[in-house]
Design a protein around this motif. Structure first.
Motif, mmCIF file in Angstrom:
data_model
loop_
_atom_site.group_PDB
_atom_site.id
_atom_site.type_symbol
_atom_site.label_atom_id
_atom_site.label_comp_id
_atom_site.label_asym_id
_atom_site.label_seq_id
_atom_site.Cartn_x
_atom_site.Cartn_y
_atom_site.Cartn_z
ATOM 1 N N CYS B 90 46.742 -38.247 -86.425
ATOM 2 C CA CYS B 90 46.591 -37.245 -85.366
ATOM 3 C C CYS B 90 47.611 -36.122 -85.524
ATOM 4 C CB CYS B 90 46.774 -37.902 -83.993
ATOM 5 S SG CYS B 90 45.699 -39.340 -83.775
ATOM 6 N N ASP B 94 45.793 -33.228 -80.307
ATOM 7 C CA ASP B 94 44.743 -34.247 -80.379
ATOM 8 C C ASP B 94 44.837 -35.212 -79.194
ATOM 9 O OD1 ASP B 94 43.656 -33.301 -82.702
ATOM 10 O OD2 ASP B 94 44.702 -34.710 -84.022
ATOM 11 N N THR B 95 43.723 -35.882 -78.976
ATOM 12 C CA THR B 95 43.648 -36.909 -77.925
ATOM 13 C C THR B 95 43.135 -38.185 -78.570
ATOM 14 O OG1 THR B 95 43.138 -35.251 -76.250
ATOM 15 C CG2 THR B 95 42.433 -37.498 -75.753
ATOM 16 N N LEU B 115 50.785 -38.252 -78.009
ATOM 17 C CA LEU B 115 49.331 -38.142 -77.924
ATOM 18 C C LEU B 115 48.832 -38.491 -76.527
ATOM 19 C CD1 LEU B 115 48.478 -39.946 -81.275
ATOM 20 C CD2 LEU B 115 48.128 -37.510 -80.784
ATOM 21 N N PRO B 116 48.074 -37.608 -75.914
ATOM 22 C CA PRO B 116 47.462 -37.989 -74.637
ATOM 23 C C PRO B 116 46.407 -39.075 -74.856
ATOM 24 C CG PRO B 116 46.997 -35.667 -75.200
ATOM 25 C CD PRO B 116 47.724 -36.255 -76.351
ATOM 26 N N VAL B 118 43.123 -41.198 -73.347
ATOM 27 C CA VAL B 118 42.038 -41.329 -72.372
ATOM 28 C C VAL B 118 41.555 -42.769 -72.451
ATOM 29 C CG1 VAL B 118 39.747 -40.546 -71.683
ATOM 30 C CG2 VAL B 118 41.394 -38.898 -72.598
ATOM 31 N N VAL B 142 35.534 -36.753 -73.627
ATOM 32 C CA VAL B 142 36.657 -36.079 -74.316
ATOM 33 C C VAL B 142 36.140 -34.856 -75.067
ATOM 34 C CG1 VAL B 142 38.394 -36.325 -76.150
ATOM 35 C CG2 VAL B 142 38.096 -38.145 -74.472
ATOM 36 N N ASN B 146 37.580 -31.264 -74.275
ATOM 37 C CA ASN B 146 38.471 -30.637 -75.273
ATOM 38 C C ASN B 146 37.741 -29.782 -76.299
ATOM 39 O OD1 ASN B 146 40.331 -32.190 -73.968
ATOM 40 N ND2 ASN B 146 40.713 -33.598 -75.663
ATOM 41 N N PRO B 150 37.833 -37.071 -79.873
ATOM 42 C CA PRO B 150 39.186 -37.626 -80.024
ATOM 43 C C PRO B 150 39.511 -37.815 -81.513
ATOM 44 C CG PRO B 150 37.700 -39.225 -78.983
ATOM 45 C CD PRO B 150 36.940 -37.958 -79.139
#
Lengths: 65, 372
Positions: B90, B94-95, B115-116, B118, B142, B146, B150
């Motif tokens: 990542c 990025d998620t 990193l967030p 979810v 996501v 975004n 992801p």
């Protein structure tokens, strides 16, 4: 180093580990029979075998002193 | 003076964290021989995983074969493996998506990699299941939010709260259809049951060998499939013998030797997983038959880690002088360990590695305590 001394030292260390190894085998018996440690014939034979191995190694170790 | 610890010799230990990390004599013998710091480095040429004496080089090959991955390296544990993948795969902005049953170290690793996260929701109580369709939906959300998918999905193969076995193959398909690589956290599976990364279709696999491979640790394995492996295990420009994501050499002493000694036993014990599962199910049935006790998560269980809701023991505790501590005290009296003192409303146990007679002893102890 003199060959005899080298052999003696190797023997001392090998026998030290033999004793420790036998004790680790013994720990497995305690673990598999916990918590009551009621030993059946097979477990008892294993305990006796490991004690014998340790005793023999200790005797051998003593002879190298 | 170090405090003695005789728990494994004197008691039946039900702690799910510890049950499949119990070592055997061969593993402890290896540990004794390599207990000194950097003891595996006598004949090192600068690459831990290429050392031939002791034969770490072949251990790596064996690990690749065992997990069916293209490359595998040892780490300090599953959490370090997860962090390495997150950090490698990542980039800022990025998620990642993660199942809501994931271990706390998954969230901590993501935070460390900035990193967030979810979360993929689980189904309602009492099952708490993680479903492929929930992954599909979360990945979609996501994407919408975004404008891109992801960068990584993480799935906990079996979680540490309920012992739920997820459908990794189906979830891998969902992820790949969306162009998302999948990291499978197998802390509670590899080493206990057969896990074939390629067959499941996952890109990365994180393993905990002190949790599930009977190694002393701290040690884990990180495996990767295809091109992902090459990138993950890239080397440093200035130090071309050192893996960047692994910070060079990882396990370099008794920990890696304990894994080497454990692997032949692990290969055999995964073949007996059905017997372990049968034992767990037998035990769960015995517990539920006492009344006022319910197995949470998969029912029948698909793992030796089981979480029980136990209002029965809570009620008994209310009438007991020791209150909530009575259960722990009664189990201790009978030589059973692994439950947290004070816990009576619910608890987790693992039956892994217990003989049938030990299991019967534990079931009988709970039955007698339930009769108090």
């Amino acid at each position: 180093m003199d060959g005899n001394i080298k052999n003696r030292n190797n023997r001392r260390v090998e026998l030290t580990f033999s004793v420790l190894d036998a004790m680790e085998e013994l720990r497995d018996v305690w673990r598999s029979t916990a918590p009551l440690m009621e030993l059946d014939a097979a477990a008892l034979a294993k305990v006796e075998k490991q004690i014998g191995k340790a005793r023999k190694a200790l005797d051998g170790l003593e002879k190298t002193l | 003076m170090i405090q003695d610890r005789y728990r494994e010799e004197l008691t039946i230990n039900l702690n799910p964290l510890q049950s499949a990390g119990r070592t055997n004599a061969e593993v402890r013998k290896a540990v004794m021989r390599y207990v000194d710091g950097y003891s595996v480095c006598d004949a090192c040429n600068g690459v831990l995983h290429a050392i031939e004496k002791p034969d770490i080089c072949n251990l790596v090959k064996d690990l690749c074969e065992f997990l069916n991955v293209d490359d595998a390296k040892t780490t300090a544990g599953a959490r370090e493996a997860k962090f390495a993948v997150m950090h490698s795969e990542c980039k800022p902005g990025d998620t990642i998506v993660v199942d809501s049953n994931a271990h706390y170290t998954t969230f901590v690793a993501a935070a460390r990699a900035k990193l967030p996260v979810v979360e993929v929701p689980a189904t309602e109580a009492p099952e708490h299941l993680i479903k492929p369709e929930a992954y599909a939906q979360t990945i979609d959300e996501v994407k919408k939010e975004n404008g891109k998918p992801p960068a990584l999905a993480l799935l906990t193969h079996v979680d540490g709260e309920y012992g739920n076995l997820t459908d990794a193959a189906a979830i891998a398909t969902v992820c790949h259809d969306a162009g998302v690589p999948l990291l499978l956290n197998t802390a509670y599976t590899t080493g206990r049951m057969t896990v074939d990364a390629r067959e499941l279709g996952v890109d990365f696999v994180a393993c905990s060998c002190h949790k599930s491979w009977g190694a002393c640790g701290p040690i884990g394995v990180l495996g990767a499939v295809g091109e992902k492996a090459e990138h993950l295990f890239r080397v440093h420009e200035r130090f071309p013998k050192k893996n960047t994501e692994l910070l060079g050499c990882t396990a370099r002493g008794s920990n890696i030797m304990s894994l080497m000694a454990a692997l032949p036993y692990v290969r055999e014990r995964v073949k007996k997983w059905d017997a372990e599962l049968a034992n767990a199910r037998w035990f769960a049935e015995k517990m539920e038959s006492l009344g006022g006790i319910k197995l949470l998560g998969d029912n029948p269980t698909n793992h030796d880690l089981m979480r029980f809701e136990t209002p029965k023991f809570f009620e008994i505790g209310q009438k007991n002088r020791k209150r909530g501590y009575f259960l722990h005290k009664e189990l201790t009296k009978r030589g059973i360990s692994g439950l947290k003192p004070g816990q009576t409303k619910w608890f987790k146990v693992s039956t892994y590695g217990l003989s049938k007679s030990q299991l019967e002893y534990v079931a009988d102890a709970f039955a007698k305590i339930a009769d108090m």
